[in-house]
Scaffold this motif. Structure first.
Motif, PDB file in Angstrom:
ATOM      1  N   VAL A   1    -108.489  -3.631 -21.763  1.00 24.79           N
ATOM      2  CA  VAL A   1    -109.639  -4.012 -20.948  1.00 24.79           C
ATOM      3  C   VAL A   1    -110.022  -5.447 -21.268  1.00 24.79           C
ATOM      4  O   VAL A   1    -110.171  -5.814 -22.442  1.00 24.79           O
ATOM      5  CB  VAL A   1    -110.832  -3.077 -21.215  1.00 24.79           C
ATOM      6  N   LEU A   2    -110.195  -6.257 -20.240  1.00 28.08           N
ATOM      7  CA  LEU A   2    -110.692  -7.623 -20.364  1.00 28.08           C
ATOM      8  C   LEU A   2    -111.870  -7.753 -19.421  1.00 28.08           C
ATOM      9  O   LEU A   2    -111.716  -7.638 -18.205  1.00 28.08           O
ATOM     10  CB  LEU A   2    -109.592  -8.633 -19.998  1.00 28.08           C
ATOM     11  N   LEU A   3    -113.053  -7.956 -19.974  1.00 24.27           N
ATOM     12  CA  LEU A   3    -114.276  -7.968 -19.176  1.00 24.27           C
ATOM     13  C   LEU A   3    -115.088  -9.220 -19.477  1.00 24.27           C
ATOM     14  O   LEU A   3    -115.404  -9.511 -20.633  1.00 24.27           O
ATOM     15  CB  LEU A   3    -115.115  -6.721 -19.470  1.00 24.27           C
ATOM     16  N   GLU A   4    -115.397  -9.955 -18.418  1.00 19.18           N
ATOM     17  CA  GLU A   4    -116.250 -11.145 -18.519  1.00 19.18           C
ATOM     18  C   GLU A   4    -117.709 -10.684 -18.475  1.00 19.18           C
ATOM     19  O   GLU A   4    -118.098  -9.907 -17.609  1.00 19.18           O
ATOM     20  CB  GLU A   4    -115.937 -12.085 -17.354  1.00 19.18           C
ATOM     21  N   ASN A   5    -118.516 -11.185 -19.394  1.00 17.96           N
ATOM     22  CA  ASN A   5    -119.843 -10.612 -19.613  1.00 17.96           C
ATOM     23  C   ASN A   5    -120.908 -11.219 -18.693  1.00 17.96           C
ATOM     24  O   ASN A   5    -121.722 -12.051 -19.116  1.00 17.96           O
ATOM     25  CB  ASN A   5    -120.253 -10.797 -21.085  1.00 17.96           C
TER      26      ASN A   5
END
Length: 346
Positions: A135-139
């Motif tokens: 998972v790669l999530l931009e905050n």
């Protein structure tokens, strides 16, 4: 005659809750201390496993305050097998580099905005995450607030008709000398600091196929960064977005969506305080109404979302692919804005 024995009672026990995601923190920035880590302590789906900072003493102080074990360095934290995921709270110019290193170390990544300052880095990082099933999530916390769900519901119901224009602004008062937003070496400047918020709102409401029709950036010769700007974006169907940003203004955190049948707007939308109950102002024809949204800590909301995505990506779908595509397009638009902008030296 013998009475038959009663049939056994079938009981359905609830499935056990998944174990909390063991999170490591890279960087002891101000936003981590003020908002993210206090929210993490209130989020049972995660637990703080470790903390790393450039200054080991600072990491030790964070660990004493919030929990977890201090690491001697960023590299040492990424090598720890008990750390499943990392939260990156580093200067902007370091986001892409350390997100890549974390993904290569097999860690899921939640990274402060912007994930990347250019389109090539964003594409590389999402490709790497996909190859490793991470998972790669931009905050962007505001996307996970109940306000966003309320607005999305109104749009899906056709309350505004066809969306024609989006106007969005995030502006803050002037920063003092020495503020990191004035430092080009760490990714300062209004476009990367607060411009990405209204840009992200435009992508959410008009779709990811936006192009830059025009842009202006006010560039400080003293600091070497842009102090403010304005961008016109065009969608394939002719809908448009006007986004404004800056750090030399009266404070504004707002967007407005205008459709063929109605208009809605929300204030304090990007930096919503946890005790603030937002109001969506809605005008349809001659009727004006206010839709009140319950107060919510959007730092907790994004942490819950991230933990759910790590434990079971299907729980976050289809939202997770959409967030990833928006992040890719946002980074590419940063390239286009810089290339198209008329720069005014101040």
């Amino acid at each position: 005659m013998q009475t038959p024995a009663p049939a056994p009672v079938q009981t359905c026990l609830p499935a056990p809750a998944p174990a909390p995601v063991r999170l490591g923190v890279l960087g002891c920035g101000d936003i981590a201390a003020r908002r993210t880590l206090p929210a993490l302590l209130r989020t049972p789906q995660l637990t703080l496993a470790g903390v790393a900072a450039r200054d080991p003493a600072r990491a030790a102080a964070f660990a004493q305050r919030f929990g977890g074990t201090p690491a001697a360095s960023y590299e040492a934290l990424l090598e720890r097998p008990d750390v499943e995921a990392v939260y990156l709270c580093l200067p902007t110019m370091l986001h892409a580099r350390w997100a890549g290193r974390a993904l290569r170390a097999g860690k899921h990544v939640l990274v402060e905005k912007p994930l990347a300052t250019n389109g090539a880095d964003a594409e590389r990082l999402f490709r790497l995450a996909g190859e490793r099933s991470l998972v790669l999530l931009e905050n962007f916390m505001f996307l996970h607030h109940a306000t966003q769900r309320t607005v999305s519901g109104l749009l899906a119901a056709g309350t505004l008709g066809t969306v024609r224009t989006v106007s969005a602004a995030f502006t803050i008062p002037p920063r003092p000398d020495g503020d990191t937003r004035h430092d080009p070496e760490v990714g300062g400047g209004a476009l990367l600091d607060n411009g990405v918020y209204p840009l992200r709102a435009a992508l959410r409401f008009l779709g990811v196929d936006l192009s830059v029709a025009g842009a202006v950036l006010r560039h400080s010769e003293r600091y070497g960064v842009d102090l403010s700007g304005s961008v016109l974006l065009a969608a394939p169907d002719g809908a448009a977005a006007h986004v404004r940003f800056g750090m030399e203004h009266h404070y504004r955190s707002w967007y407005e969506i205008q459709g063929s049948a109605g208009t809605l707007s929300v204030e304090h939308v990007y930096t919503t305080a946890p005790d603030h109950a937002p109001v969506v102002r809605l005008a349809v024809g001659t009727d004006h109404t206010e839709v009140r949204v319950p107060a919510e800590d959007h730092f907790e909301a994004v942490l819950r979302y991230f933990a759910a995505a790590v434990r079971d990506p299907s729980r976050a779908a289809p939202g997770l692919p959409l967030l990833g595509e928006e992040s890719r397009r946002q980074a590419a638009l940063l390239d286009s804005i810089r290339g198209a902008a008329r720069r005014v030296a101040v």
